[in-house]
Design an enzyme around this catalytic site. Structure first.
Site, mmCIF file in Angstrom:
data_model
loop_
_atom_site.group_PDB
_atom_site.id
_atom_site.type_symbol
_atom_site.label_atom_id
_atom_site.label_comp_id
_atom_site.label_asym_id
_atom_site.label_seq_id
_atom_site.Cartn_x
_atom_site.Cartn_y
_atom_site.Cartn_z
ATOM 1 C CB ALA A 132 -0.929 -0.007 1.206
ATOM 2 C CE1 TYR A 133 5.556 5.502 2.566
ATOM 3 C CE2 TYR A 133 7.234 4.002 1.739
ATOM 4 C CZ TYR A 133 6.869 5.240 2.206
ATOM 5 O OH TYR A 133 7.815 6.238 2.316
ATOM 6 C CB ALA A 134 5.238 0.358 -2.924
#
Length: 247
Positions: free
Chosen positions: A155-157
């Protein structure tokens, strides 16, 4: 060779009260920039960073606001312009990192992270594109995980992949305005955000991944950022991976 002078240029740094953002603020102040140190909630820390710069003979103020709130950030831009007469550089280090396998990530966490990382970057970039002076620079922050694809960073990427897309497109949209737009994509960097929740074995393993066999330091990232902010005028529409040589 670029002859861009940094003395007296004005920089607004989101997330500038700690971590990589603070290292960027301190590097720019040392190079003669007047700096607006942005904070989301920790006003005391931003005031302390600003006071340290002023005590050393520089110029700095603290400005607050949620990066995803366009009205709050418009006020932050107004305060920087009122204090220093304009803005030449906007550096958007503010971000949230929540790690989890995609299959189990809480969707409220997803929404909170993407609000800051995607909407926040969009809001700040939009304001910067309309207010940075010619000869200036907009610098967003991505992550090397968009290439390394480490588990639990999905999700961060994804949020930082959106940052990269915005950055590269905005650089082309600002044709003719003499404003560069780039993103810095750090690898593992020894900040409290990165070190939190990791055991010593994990940290040692990640430190061995780059060919230089160490973690990045906030000053390493600040050095690359300062180059893009000042002398790096021919670098535009790029994602600069600052990770010691990770794949």
């Amino acid at each position: 060779m670029s002859t861009t002078s940094t003395t007296g240029r004005v920089a607004l740094v989101t997330g500038g009260s700690g971590g990589i953002g603070q290292a960027v603020v301190e590097r720019l102040a040392a190079e003669g920039y007047f700096v607006a140190v942005h904070y989301a909630s920790n006003k005391a820390q931003a005031d302390a960073v600003s006071a340290k710069i002023v005590e050393a003979g520089g110029k700095a103020i603290a400005v607050g606001g949620d990066v995803a709130d366009e009205h709050a950030m418009e006020t932050a831009f107004d305060e920087a312009e009122a204090a220093f007469g304009g803005i030449d550089v906007v550096i958007n280090t503010a971000g949230i990192m929540a790690l989890s396998p995609i299959t189990t990530l809480n969707l409220d966490t997803l929404d909170r992270m993407h609000r800051t990382n995607i909407r926040g970057t969009f809001v700040v970039s939009q304001l910067a594109a309309n207010r940075v002076r010619p000869g200036g620079a907009i610098i967003n922050f991505s992550t090397s995980v968009t290439r390394t694809q480490m588990p639990t960073y999905g999700a961060y990427a994804a949020s930082k992949g959106a940052v990269e897309a915005m950055t590269m497109i905005l650089a082309r949209e600002l044709r003719g305005k003499d404003i560069t737009v780039n993103a810095v994509a750090p690898g593992p960097t020894a900040t409290s955000l990165f070190l939190e929740g990791k055991d010593e074995a994990t940290i040692e393993h990640l430190a061995k991944v780059p060919p230089l066999e160490r973690l990045g330091q906030p000053d390493d990232i600040a050095e690359a950022t300062a180059f893009l902010a000042g002398p790096g005028r021919w670098v535009n529409g790029q994602i600069v991976f600052t990770n010691g040589g990770m794949a």
